[in-house]
Motif scaffolding. Structure first.
Motif, PDB file in Angstrom:
ATOM      1  N   VAL A  68       0.794  -1.222   0.000  1.00  0.00           N
ATOM      2  CA  VAL A  68       0.000   0.000   0.000  1.00  0.00           C
ATOM      3  C   VAL A  68       0.832   1.281   0.000  1.00  0.00           C
ATOM      4  N   TYR A  69       2.116   1.184   0.239  1.00  0.00           N
ATOM      5  CA  TYR A  69       2.970   2.360   0.175  1.00  0.00           C
ATOM      6  C   TYR A  69       3.624   2.440  -1.199  1.00  0.00           C
ATOM      7  N   HIS A  70       4.028   3.650  -1.550  1.00  0.00           N
ATOM      8  CA  HIS A  70       4.754   3.826  -2.806  1.00  0.00           C
ATOM      9  C   HIS A  70       6.005   2.952  -2.753  1.00  0.00           C
ATOM     10  N   PRO A  71       6.363   2.303  -3.852  1.00  0.00           N
ATOM     11  CA  PRO A  71       7.542   1.422  -3.841  1.00  0.00           C
ATOM     12  C   PRO A  71       8.847   2.119  -3.441  1.00  0.00           C
ATOM     13  N   PHE A  72       8.933   3.444  -3.572  1.00  0.00           N
ATOM     14  CA  PHE A  72      10.152   4.124  -3.140  1.00  0.00           C
ATOM     15  C   PHE A  72      10.359   3.990  -1.635  1.00  0.00           C
ATOM     16  N   ALA A  73       9.283   3.792  -0.879  1.00  0.00           N
ATOM     17  CA  ALA A  73       9.436   3.548   0.563  1.00  0.00           C
ATOM     18  C   ALA A  73      10.286   2.307   0.788  1.00  0.00           C
ATOM     19  N   LEU A  74      10.099   1.308  -0.070  1.00  0.00           N
ATOM     20  CA  LEU A  74      10.935   0.103   0.024  1.00  0.00           C
ATOM     21  C   LEU A  74      12.387   0.403  -0.324  1.00  0.00           C
ATOM     22  N   THR A  75      12.603   1.332  -1.246  1.00  0.00           N
ATOM     23  CA  THR A  75      13.967   1.732  -1.591  1.00  0.00           C
ATOM     24  C   THR A  75      14.663   2.312  -0.364  1.00  0.00           C
ATOM     25  N   LEU A  76      13.971   3.198   0.345  1.00  0.00           N
ATOM     26  CA  LEU A  76      14.542   3.799   1.554  1.00  0.00           C
ATOM     27  C   LEU A  76      14.784   2.739   2.623  1.00  0.00           C
ATOM     28  N   VAL A  77      13.807   1.877   2.840  1.00  0.00           N
ATOM     29  CA  VAL A  77      13.953   0.819   3.839  1.00  0.00           C
ATOM     30  C   VAL A  77      15.100  -0.114   3.467  1.00  0.00           C
ATOM     31  N   SER A  78      15.249  -0.405   2.176  1.00  0.00           N
ATOM     32  CA  SER A  78      16.319  -1.317   1.747  1.00  0.00           C
ATOM     33  C   SER A  78      17.701  -0.749   2.032  1.00  0.00           C
ATOM     34  N   LEU A  79      17.828   0.579   2.037  1.00  0.00           N
ATOM     35  CA  LEU A  79      19.120   1.192   2.369  1.00  0.00           C
ATOM     36  C   LEU A  79      19.491   0.915   3.819  1.00  0.00           C
ATOM     37  N   VAL A  80      18.501   1.011   4.704  1.00  0.00           N
ATOM     38  CA  VAL A  80      18.740   0.782   6.129  1.00  0.00           C
ATOM     39  C   VAL A  80      18.883  -0.715   6.418  1.00  0.00           C
ATOM     40  N   ALA A  81      18.146  -1.534   5.682  1.00  0.00           N
ATOM     41  CA  ALA A  81      18.136  -2.975   5.934  1.00  0.00           C
ATOM     42  C   ALA A  81      19.473  -3.652   5.618  1.00  0.00           C
ATOM     43  N   GLN A  82      20.342  -2.980   4.908  1.00  0.00           N
ATOM     44  CA  GLN A  82      21.638  -3.557   4.540  1.00  0.00           C
ATOM     45  C   GLN A  82      22.483  -3.939   5.751  1.00  0.00           C
ATOM     46  N   ILE A  83      22.224  -3.314   6.897  1.00  0.00           N
ATOM     47  CA  ILE A  83      23.086  -3.536   8.064  1.00  0.00           C
ATOM     48  C   ILE A  83      22.590  -4.649   8.983  1.00  0.00           C
ATOM     49  N   GLY A  84      21.491  -5.308   8.608  1.00  0.00           N
ATOM     50  CA  GLY A  84      20.948  -6.384   9.440  1.00  0.00           C
ATOM     51  C   GLY A  84      19.728  -5.923  10.208  1.00  0.00           C
ATOM     52  N   GLN A  85      18.900  -6.873  10.631  1.00  0.00           N
ATOM     53  CA  GLN A  85      17.608  -6.542  11.211  1.00  0.00           C
ATOM     54  C   GLN A  85      17.705  -5.768  12.524  1.00  0.00           C
ATOM     55  N   LEU A  86      18.493  -6.229  13.475  1.00  0.00           N
ATOM     56  CA  LEU A  86      18.554  -5.555  14.776  1.00  0.00           C
ATOM     57  C   LEU A  86      19.159  -4.151  14.670  1.00  0.00           C
ATOM     58  N   PRO A  87      20.338  -3.990  14.023  1.00  0.00           N
ATOM     59  CA  PRO A  87      20.856  -2.627  13.897  1.00  0.00           C
ATOM     60  C   PRO A  87      19.942  -1.733  13.056  1.00  0.00           C
ATOM     61  N   ALA A  88      19.313  -2.303  12.030  1.00  0.00           N
ATOM     62  CA  ALA A  88      18.420  -1.508  11.182  1.00  0.00           C
ATOM     63  C   ALA A  88      17.209  -1.037  11.978  1.00  0.00           C
ATOM     64  N   SER A  89      16.679  -1.896  12.852  1.00  0.00           N
ATOM     65  CA  SER A  89      15.546  -1.498  13.690  1.00  0.00           C
ATOM     66  C   SER A  89      15.927  -0.326  14.587  1.00  0.00           C
ATOM     67  N   PHE A  90      17.121  -0.388  15.143  1.00  0.00           N
ATOM     68  CA  PHE A  90      17.603   0.703  15.998  1.00  0.00           C
ATOM     69  C   PHE A  90      17.780   1.987  15.193  1.00  0.00           C
ATOM     70  N   VAL A  91      18.425   1.891  14.040  1.00  0.00           N
ATOM     71  CA  VAL A  91      18.649   3.073  13.187  1.00  0.00           C
ATOM     72  C   VAL A  91      17.311   3.667  12.764  1.00  0.00           C
ATOM     73  N   TRP A  92      16.360   2.803  12.391  1.00  0.00           N
ATOM     74  CA  TRP A  92      15.042   3.276  11.958  1.00  0.00           C
ATOM     75  C   TRP A  92      14.340   4.026  13.097  1.00  0.00           C
ATOM     76  N   ALA A  93      14.416   3.477  14.307  1.00  0.00           N
ATOM     77  CA  ALA A  93      13.802   4.145  15.457  1.00  0.00           C
ATOM     78  C   ALA A  93      14.463   5.485  15.715  1.00  0.00           C
ATOM     79  N   VAL A  94      15.792   5.536  15.628  1.00  0.00           N
ATOM     80  CA  VAL A  94      16.519   6.791  15.836  1.00  0.00           C
ATOM     81  C   VAL A  94      16.126   7.823  14.773  1.00  0.00           C
ATOM     82  N   LEU A  95      16.029   7.383  13.513  1.00  0.00           N
ATOM     83  CA  LEU A  95      15.622   8.301  12.435  1.00  0.00           C
ATOM     84  C   LEU A  95      14.230   8.871  12.698  1.00  0.00           C
ATOM     85  N   ASN A  96      13.317   8.032  13.172  1.00  0.00           N
ATOM     86  CA  ASN A  96      11.966   8.498  13.441  1.00  0.00           C
ATOM     87  C   ASN A  96      11.907   9.458  14.622  1.00  0.00           C
TER      88      ASN A  96
END
Length: 181
Positions: A9-37
């Motif tokens: 339901v989101y524009h596919p570019f949202a996946l592009t942004l998420v994929s940039l953060v996801a490169q570092i692994g699930q746990l660190p990416a979750s932390f980085v995502w929370a910090v960004l928010n």
């Protein structure tokens, strides 16, 4: 809330942004995502105060303390930080668009608005605001940046994902979730 098969339901570019953060692994990416928010909320608050011409002084005034207490007590804030919502980043994009528009940076405002729109469609309503206010450069810049972001997503995910997304778009504004939240 939407029965859309394997679509998104989101524009596919949202996946592009998420994929940039996801490169570092699930746990660190979750932390980085929370910090960004959380940083997005902070940036939005700071810019909103600057727009209202009440930029925070060196020490936190008593008037800002209740705002921060309310923010920390705000359940959607914790949900966003805990489960990885995108709301803080979208809020920062929207307030950046307003701030840059008011500080005579219409191209940057349009880019920020377009990023907010590709991350969550609801900021698209602000296009009407900028058009009604006669801020043509912001609106045109937003549409151009939206096209560029879409081209990136198209290149990354291909035609089927973009077609699925455009097929879902009419339903996003026409349906509501049938259950209570």
């Amino acid at each position: 809330p939407y029965i859309i098969g394997v679509s998104y339901v989101y524009h596919p570019f949202a996946l592009t942004l998420v994929s940039l953060v996801a490169q570092i692994g699930q746990l660190p990416a979750s932390f980085v995502w929370a910090v960004l928010n959380v940083a997005g909320y902070g940036l939005a608050l700071h810019l909103a105060m600057a727009l209202l011409d009440c930029a925070p002084p060196q020490r936190m005034p008593r008037s800002l303390t209740p705002v921060l207490v309310l923010l920390v007590a705000f359940a959607p804030f914790w949900e966003m930080a805990h489960i990885g919502q995108i709301n803080g980043i979208v809020l920062a994009c929207v307030v950046l668009a307003l701030y840059w528009s008011e500080t005579q940076r219409p191209v940057l405002a349009g880019i920020a608005l377009a990023l907010g729109i590709v991350l969550k469609s609801s900021p698209g309503v602000l296009l009407l605001y900028f058009l009604i206010m006669g801020h043509w450069r912001v609106a045109v810049s937003a549409l151009a940046a939206f096209a560029v972001f879409s081209a990136f997503a198209w290149a990354q995910f291909g035609t089927p994902v973009m077609v699925d997304y455009t097929a879902v778009l009419p339903r996003l504004g026409a349906e509501t979730h049938p259950d209570f939240y």
